[in-house]
Structures are given as structure tokens and as C-alpha cells.
Scaffold this motif. Structure first.
Motif, short mmCIF file in Angstrom:
data_model
loop_
_atom_site.label_atom_id
_atom_site.label_comp_id
_atom_site.label_asym_id
_atom_site.label_seq_id
_atom_site.Cartn_x
_atom_site.Cartn_y
_atom_site.Cartn_z
N GLY A 40 0.82 -1.21 0.00
CA GLY A 40 0.00 0.00 0.00
C GLY A 40 0.85 1.26 0.00
N ARG A 41 1.90 1.24 0.78
CA ARG A 41 2.81 2.39 0.85
C ARG A 41 3.50 2.60 -0.50
NH1 ARG A 41 6.37 2.11 5.99
NH2 ARG A 41 6.15 -0.01 5.28
N ALA A 42 3.88 1.51 -1.16
CA ALA A 42 4.52 1.61 -2.48
C ALA A 42 3.53 2.18 -3.50
CB ALA A 42 5.03 0.25 -2.94
N ALA A 43 2.29 1.73 -3.47
CA ALA A 43 1.27 2.24 -4.40
C ALA A 43 1.01 3.73 -4.16
CB ALA A 43 -0.02 1.43 -4.25
N ASP A 44 0.92 4.13 -2.89
CA ASP A 44 0.70 5.54 -2.57
C ASP A 44 1.87 6.40 -3.04
OD1 ASP A 44 -1.68 4.82 -1.39
OD2 ASP A 44 -0.91 4.93 0.67
N GLN B 225 1.75 6.72 -6.84
CA GLN B 225 0.66 7.63 -7.22
C GLN B 225 1.08 9.09 -7.01
OE1 GLN B 225 -2.97 7.38 -4.88
NE2 GLN B 225 -4.16 7.64 -6.75
N ALA B 226 1.73 9.37 -5.89
CA ALA B 226 2.19 10.74 -5.62
C ALA B 226 3.24 11.17 -6.64
CB ALA B 226 2.75 10.83 -4.20
N LEU B 227 4.14 10.26 -7.00
CA LEU B 227 5.16 10.58 -8.00
C LEU B 227 4.54 10.87 -9.37
CD1 LEU B 227 7.86 7.95 -7.02
CD2 LEU B 227 8.04 10.44 -6.77
N MET B 228 3.54 10.09 -9.74
CA MET B 228 2.88 10.28 -11.02
C MET B 228 2.12 11.61 -11.04
SD MET B 228 3.88 7.78 -12.78
CE MET B 228 2.84 7.79 -14.22
N ARG B 229 1.47 11.95 -9.94
CA ARG B 229 0.77 13.24 -9.85
C ARG B 229 1.75 14.39 -9.98
NH1 ARG B 229 -3.30 11.71 -5.04
NH2 ARG B 229 -4.90 10.73 -6.32
N ALA B 230 2.89 14.28 -9.31
CA ALA B 230 3.91 15.34 -9.35
C ALA B 230 4.47 15.48 -10.77
CB ALA B 230 5.03 15.04 -8.37
N ALA B 231 4.61 14.38 -11.49
CA ALA B 231 5.15 14.41 -12.84
C ALA B 231 4.17 15.08 -13.81
CB ALA B 231 5.48 13.01 -13.32
N LYS B 232 2.85 14.99 -13.55
CA LYS B 232 1.83 15.58 -14.41
C LYS B 232 1.79 17.10 -14.29
CE LYS B 232 -1.75 12.08 -14.84
NZ LYS B 232 -3.14 11.79 -14.47
#
Length: 101
Positions: A85-89, A92-99
Motif C-alpha cells: 500500500g505504501r509503495a502504491a501511494d 501515485q504521488a510521483l505520477m501526480r507530481a510528474a503531471k
């Protein structure tokens, strides 16, 4: 050194000044007096607490003296149930930051 602090908590108090002795150390000490605890018990407790606190498996493995990380993972994987779960979160945060522009 008896009574020496073993580290600081986020609010600045030493662990020895908190409930650490009452909640963690004294129960272990009582079990040891009953012959239940062995040196292995203390190593297992240390490894479990470190892994649950998020210390990298490689670091814990080295502290335990395991020959490789797989030995540690086979023994202690059950104490790290939130890692997926921590890895998925994190991803997700990294992908949001990249967008973000």
C-alpha cells in the motif's frame, strides 16, 4: 550506561522518559525472568520493531548478521503488511507530481 537515553522522539523527549519502559521493555523483562526470553527473542523484537518503523530491510538484515536479505525477508515479511500500500501511494504521488507543469 543505565538510564541513558536511547534516542529522541519527534516531540523531543527521550524514549526512556516516555512509556517505552512500561509498554515495551518491562513486559520483555518479565518474560525473560520466567525463562521465556532468550537472546534470540531480543533480536527478533529488535528486527520486528525496526521493520515496522520503516527501516530498510537491508539495514535490518545487516544488524542481524544475516548472510543475505532473503533470509531476513523469509523470516520477517509478515511484519511488513503495509509495504504494498505504501509503495502504491508513493507511486501515485510521483505520477501526480510528474503531471504538474
Amino acid at each position: 550506561m543505565a538510564g541513558a537515553p536511547i534516542g529522541r522522539r519527534s516531540h523531543g523527549k527521550h524514549y526512556w522518559q516516555s512509556n517505552f519502559i512500561k509498554r515495551v521493555f518491562n513486559p520483555i523483562k518479565r518474560k525473560a525472568a520466567q525463562g521465556w526470553a532468550t537472546p534470540y527473542t531480543f533480536c527478533h523484537t529488535m528486527a520486528t520493531l525496526l521493520l515496522q518503523a520503516g527501516v530498510p530491510v537491508k539495514v535490518v538484515s545487516e544488524r542481524l548478521g544475516h548472510e543475505d536479505v532473503m533470509t531476513t525477508l523469509r523470516t520477517y515479511a509478515h511484519v511488513m503488511p503495509n509495504d504494498q500500500g505504501r509503495a502504491a501511494d508513493t507511486m501515485q504521488a510521483l505520477m501526480r507530481a510528474a503531471k504538474k507543469p
